[in-house]
Write a protein that holds these residues in place. Structure first.
Motif, mmCIF file in Angstrom:
data_model
loop_
_atom_site.group_PDB
_atom_site.id
_atom_site.type_symbol
_atom_site.label_atom_id
_atom_site.label_comp_id
_atom_site.label_asym_id
_atom_site.label_seq_id
_atom_site.Cartn_x
_atom_site.Cartn_y
_atom_site.Cartn_z
ATOM 1 N N GLU A 277 42.860 38.403 51.003
ATOM 2 C CA GLU A 277 44.261 39.035 50.578
ATOM 3 C C GLU A 277 44.516 38.807 49.382
ATOM 4 O OE1 GLU A 277 46.300 39.765 53.418
ATOM 5 O OE2 GLU A 277 44.294 39.759 54.424
ATOM 6 N N GLU A 278 44.075 38.492 48.272
ATOM 7 C CA GLU A 278 44.221 38.704 46.881
ATOM 8 C C GLU A 278 43.678 39.979 46.274
ATOM 9 O OE1 GLU A 278 43.646 35.076 45.388
ATOM 10 O OE2 GLU A 278 45.418 33.801 46.627
ATOM 11 N N SER A 279 42.909 39.572 47.303
ATOM 12 C CA SER A 279 42.009 41.519 46.753
ATOM 13 C C SER A 279 41.922 42.560 46.456
ATOM 14 C CB SER A 279 40.863 40.801 46.543
ATOM 15 O OG SER A 279 39.866 40.722 47.584
ATOM 16 N N ARG A 280 43.163 42.182 47.426
ATOM 17 C CA ARG A 280 43.316 43.749 48.477
ATOM 18 C C ARG A 280 43.964 44.399 47.318
ATOM 19 N NH1 ARG A 280 44.646 44.635 53.819
ATOM 20 N NH2 ARG A 280 44.991 42.608 54.037
ATOM 21 N N GLU A 281 44.575 44.306 45.797
ATOM 22 C CA GLU A 281 44.884 45.459 45.595
ATOM 23 C C GLU A 281 43.758 45.984 44.451
ATOM 24 O OE1 GLU A 281 46.942 43.377 41.369
ATOM 25 O OE2 GLU A 281 47.898 42.483 43.837
ATOM 26 N N TYR A 282 43.348 45.378 44.409
ATOM 27 C CA TYR A 282 42.021 45.833 43.319
ATOM 28 C C TYR A 282 41.150 46.465 44.228
ATOM 29 C CZ TYR A 282 43.208 41.643 40.825
ATOM 30 O OH TYR A 282 44.236 41.004 39.888
ATOM 31 N N MET B 145 36.910 52.641 38.501
ATOM 32 C CA MET B 145 36.023 52.690 40.171
ATOM 33 C C MET B 145 35.085 52.064 40.022
ATOM 34 S SD MET B 145 36.953 57.054 39.825
ATOM 35 C CE MET B 145 35.306 56.981 41.470
ATOM 36 N N GLN B 146 35.046 52.004 38.538
ATOM 37 C CA GLN B 146 33.667 50.350 38.469
ATOM 38 C C GLN B 146 33.972 49.384 39.110
ATOM 39 O OE1 GLN B 146 31.790 50.150 35.289
ATOM 40 N NE2 GLN B 146 29.985 49.300 35.903
ATOM 41 N N GLN B 147 35.448 48.691 38.658
ATOM 42 C CA GLN B 147 35.845 47.569 39.125
ATOM 43 C C GLN B 147 35.949 47.589 40.282
ATOM 44 O OE1 GLN B 147 39.120 47.021 36.273
ATOM 45 N NE2 GLN B 147 38.148 46.544 34.692
ATOM 46 N N GLN B 148 36.666 48.441 41.566
ATOM 47 C CA GLN B 148 37.717 49.150 42.489
ATOM 48 C C GLN B 148 35.441 48.450 43.359
ATOM 49 O OE1 GLN B 148 37.951 52.675 43.952
ATOM 50 N NE2 GLN B 148 39.462 52.046 45.454
ATOM 51 N N GLU B 149 34.483 48.792 43.038
ATOM 52 C CA GLU B 149 33.135 48.929 43.590
ATOM 53 C C GLU B 149 32.990 47.715 43.294
ATOM 54 O OE1 GLU B 149 31.650 51.144 45.712
ATOM 55 O OE2 GLU B 149 33.209 52.522 45.237
ATOM 56 N N MET B 150 32.809 47.374 42.315
ATOM 57 C CA MET B 150 32.847 45.342 42.666
ATOM 58 C C MET B 150 33.495 44.632 43.135
ATOM 59 S SD MET B 150 31.837 45.204 38.248
ATOM 60 C CE MET B 150 32.936 44.262 38.146
ATOM 61 N N ALA B 151 35.003 45.133 43.134
ATOM 62 C CA ALA B 151 35.828 44.638 44.452
ATOM 63 C C ALA B 151 35.069 44.338 45.407
ATOM 64 C CB ALA B 151 37.347 44.892 44.427
ATOM 65 N N LYS B 152 35.015 45.654 46.141
ATOM 66 C CA LYS B 152 34.392 45.851 47.314
ATOM 67 C C LYS B 152 33.240 44.927 47.501
ATOM 68 C CE LYS B 152 36.619 50.496 47.521
ATOM 69 N NZ LYS B 152 35.908 52.459 48.033
#
Length: 115
Positions: free
Chosen positions: A29-34, A54-61
């Motif tokens: 739940e906490e990582s939803r915004e990332y 975008m790279q940070q987003q892919e890592m978060a996914k």
């Protein structure tokens, strides 16, 4: 030496699994915004900054996929506890060594049968 037949031991693993499940769900739940789509706003974010976002987003996914996988594994282990099958190898039916379950309580197979 403790064995998986010890109901107190199974209860300890259950508590550990429930705590990890709660933590994993909270992290998801906490990582939803990332994981949210990266906005294209050339006025406030440069091209390199957007690529970094975008790279940070892919890592978060990717982290989220691993957390989801772990959540499912924990839920399966809890289901096996409810069904009275926890601690027994899903391949051969023999008890899984307690030390193996202490390393990771979601293991479903004994050392001999594990891939």
């Amino acid at each position: 030496m403790r064995t998986i037949e010890d109901p107190g031991l199974v209860e300890e693993f259950k508590e550990r699994l429930l705590a990890e499940l709660a933590e994993t769900v909270a992290l998801i739940e906490e990582s939803r915004e990332y994981r949210a789509p990266v906005e294209l706003d050339q006025q406030s974010v440069g091209r390199l900054s957007r690529m970094d976002a975008m790279q940070q987003q892919e890592m978060a996914k990717d982290i989220n996929r691993r957390r989801q996988h772990r959540k499912v594994a924990i839920e399966i282990a809890l289901s096996r506890i409810r069904d009275g099958e926890y601690g027994y190898c899903t391949a051969c039916g023999e008890p899984i060594a307690v030390r193996r379950l202490e390393i990771d309580p979601v293991f479903e197979q004994c050392v001999r049968c594990a891939p």
